[in-house]
Design an enzyme around this catalytic site. Sequence first.
Site, PDB file in Angstrom:
ATOM      1  N   CYS A   2       0.965  -1.167   0.095  1.00  0.00           N
ATOM      2  CA  CYS A   2       0.364  -0.432  -0.293  1.00  0.00           C
ATOM      3  C   CYS A   2       0.884   1.184   0.124  1.00  0.00           C
ATOM      4  CB  CYS A   2      -0.725   0.120   1.642  1.00  0.00           C
ATOM      5  SG  CYS A   2      -2.177  -1.179   1.004  1.00  0.00           S
ATOM      6  N   TRP A  76      -2.698  -2.648  -1.902  1.00  0.00           N
ATOM      7  CA  TRP A  76      -2.264  -4.275  -1.519  1.00  0.00           C
ATOM      8  C   TRP A  76      -3.118  -4.682  -0.538  1.00  0.00           C
ATOM      9  CZ3 TRP A  76      -0.842  -8.584   1.365  1.00  0.00           C
ATOM     10  CH2 TRP A  76      -0.618  -9.080  -0.057  1.00  0.00           C
ATOM     11  N   GLU A 491       7.656 -15.085  -9.913  1.00  0.00           N
ATOM     12  CA  GLU A 491       7.479 -14.309  -9.477  1.00  0.00           C
ATOM     13  C   GLU A 491       6.909 -13.730 -11.114  1.00  0.00           C
ATOM     14  OE1 GLU A 491      10.587 -12.179  -8.407  1.00  0.00           O
ATOM     15  OE2 GLU A 491       8.909 -10.801  -6.657  1.00  0.00           O
TER      16      GLU A 491
HETATM   17  O1  M6R Z   1      12.728  -5.148   0.402  1.00  0.00           O
HETATM   18  P1  M6R Z   1      12.930  -7.040   0.976  1.00  0.00           P
HETATM   19  O2  M6R Z   1      14.707  -7.223   0.730  1.00  0.00           O
HETATM   20  O3  M6R Z   1      13.161  -6.824   2.526  1.00  0.00           O
HETATM   21  O4  M6R Z   1      12.081  -7.619   0.396  1.00  0.00           O
HETATM   22  C1  M6R Z   1      12.231  -9.191   0.777  1.00  0.00           C
HETATM   23  C2  M6R Z   1      11.619  -9.809  -0.497  1.00  0.00           C
HETATM   24  O5  M6R Z   1      10.334  -9.037   0.026  1.00  0.00           O
HETATM   25  C3  M6R Z   1      11.635  -9.619  -1.790  1.00  0.00           C
HETATM   26  O6  M6R Z   1      12.917  -9.701  -2.294  1.00  0.00           O
HETATM   27  C4  M6R Z   1      11.271 -10.169  -2.685  1.00  0.00           C
HETATM   28  O7  M6R Z   1      10.698 -11.421  -2.735  1.00  0.00           O
HETATM   29  C5  M6R Z   1      10.957  -9.871  -4.084  1.00  0.00           C
HETATM   30  N1  M6R Z   1       9.670  -9.360  -4.784  1.00  0.00           N
HETATM   31  C6  M6R Z   1      12.502 -10.896  -4.924  1.00  0.00           C
HETATM   32  O8  M6R Z   1      12.222 -10.294  -6.485  1.00  0.00           O
END
Ligand code: M6R
Length: 612
Positions: A2, A76, A491
Amino acid sequence: MCGIIGYVGREPAAPILLDGLERMEYRGYDSAGIAVRSETRGLQVKKAKGRLKALYDLTHGGADMEGTLGIGHTRWATHGEPNDINAHPHISENGQIALVHNGIIENYLELKEHLLRQGVTFTSDTDSEVVAQLLEFHYNECHNMLEAVGRCLRRIEGSYAFGIICADYPNALIAARKDAPLLLGYGDGENYIASDVTAILKHTRKVSYMDDGEIAVVTNDSIDVFDSELEPVEKTICQVDWDVASAEKGGYPHFMLKEIMEQPEAIRKTVSPRIRDGRIVLDELHLTREDVAAFARIFIIACGSSYHVGMVSKYNWERLLRRPVEVMLASEFRYCDPLVDERTLVIVISQSGETLDTMAAMREAKRRGGRTLAIVNVVGSSIAREADDVLYTWAGPEIAVATTKAYSTQLVLMDLVGLYFAEELGTVDEETYAAVLAEIQLLPEKMQVFLEHTEDVQYLASRYFNHDSIFFIGRNLDYAMGMEGSLKLKEISYIHSEAYASGELKHGTISLIEQGTLVVALGTYAPLFDKAMSNVVEVKARGAEVLALTTEDLAEKVSKTADATIAVPVTHPILQPSLGVVPLQLFAYYVALQRGCDIDKPRNLAKSVTVE
Ligand code: M6R
């Protein structure tokens, strides 16, 4: 998750809000809405299910809404399906208070029951509307918005970033935060609130970051911040150095492709300032040699791709430091009664610095006496501010939901820190130190060479995009890298995919290999190359179609067995994933493109996961 924006000033608010929401749409994109207040029309609210474009069309780019004070939201969904009614802003029953929310109100049912008993009527299924109604309830009691917000916050449990406007306050936005990002933007005769600095970068680079429990009253010429007892708080104003262009597509069809191409430069920015006279210099780190030597145990905690960086780092750090390194998913770490004490170093890795699971895991580690070091991209983010030490990756804004340049910069920074600690501990010899460091500095150049010729990857994507299940297999660093390749693919292309340690295949999963199953065989890690190739032969024997990824010096050998081969430049074995991941990112990108997927905003996802 969001996105929130708020504006108060002299300009029409709606177009500014829509523009800000567009820049934050990656935070959530199932519906969007804005509320604007004007003298003549009072509070006006427009909401639309679907992408921001729907709201843009509904309001004619904001031209339909009059007023210089407003709030906006891109959603979201958590509570209630994505539709017009559940979209934010939510309006209190008398139509006088509008509220946008990011987070989850855990005790919303109890509060809703209470308000229902008072005769309040609800229109949506959301937890957020409960807060709008509760606010009206308390405002009716005290007739002071700040006081009403304070009373409200004392009753709610959970996480929140709120943007609030009230018809009785023609020149004030109210903001509040707990466990969800929110910052204040300082303009000239106008001020802002936003979940993400990219939303307001066009207007101002002067920001301050709200802390948990704070409430801000924002008018066009002042920003006053209060703590939970409504006592004034002094904020530090920071200058953001990201430029607007870095958050725009710059001629690329997608942010993801742009960010893949930016990786050499991003790695350069991460590495160069930290190497002087052939030595690693980490000025930002406050850990002494004695501190490092005292750690008996190291945890690496993260989610998603950041966790995959941790997987690679575990192999590399144990090799370099001769210390046990445990890598754990943040969502698991938190509830596993982790063995953390004063002799534990806990490294958290996060691009956004706002991932709730990672943040909560870090707090748990601190509570148990662990020393925390955060590897973060977004400057001033919550994790960065709460960690004992922070090292920034300096990758610049990453907009595509699928991470690429953030992954690469995290990886190289972890290699750098691992090497630095190893030197402090005396567990690496001078020759290895110099060889790895020299190769780290050559990574941008080698990556650039590969990125200049992506035709082979494009061709292979067009050959394989119709597969509905794909396996990534590899050993050791290749296995860790395969986890990232597999996540990238599923993804954005929605193809089922799994990453497996090659040696583990025959313990069950090989039963899924049949005639034509696509196996992406990763053979870039030279020390285990022959072993990896034996596993390739095993899947070939069962009918698999094999796409191999290897290094230039091994390509000829591989191509005798594989159906297709991609080769990346050779570097030091422990750094090979930094180059190997690039074709995997590109493969996912071009497969998703062939399948007509919405690459930058894949279904059901959001860039920053701020709910548990
Ligand atoms: O912002 P962050 O690195 O903590 O996020 C972790 C995951 O949500 C993030 O790496 C997610 O898996 C990606 N969308 C992968 O491409």
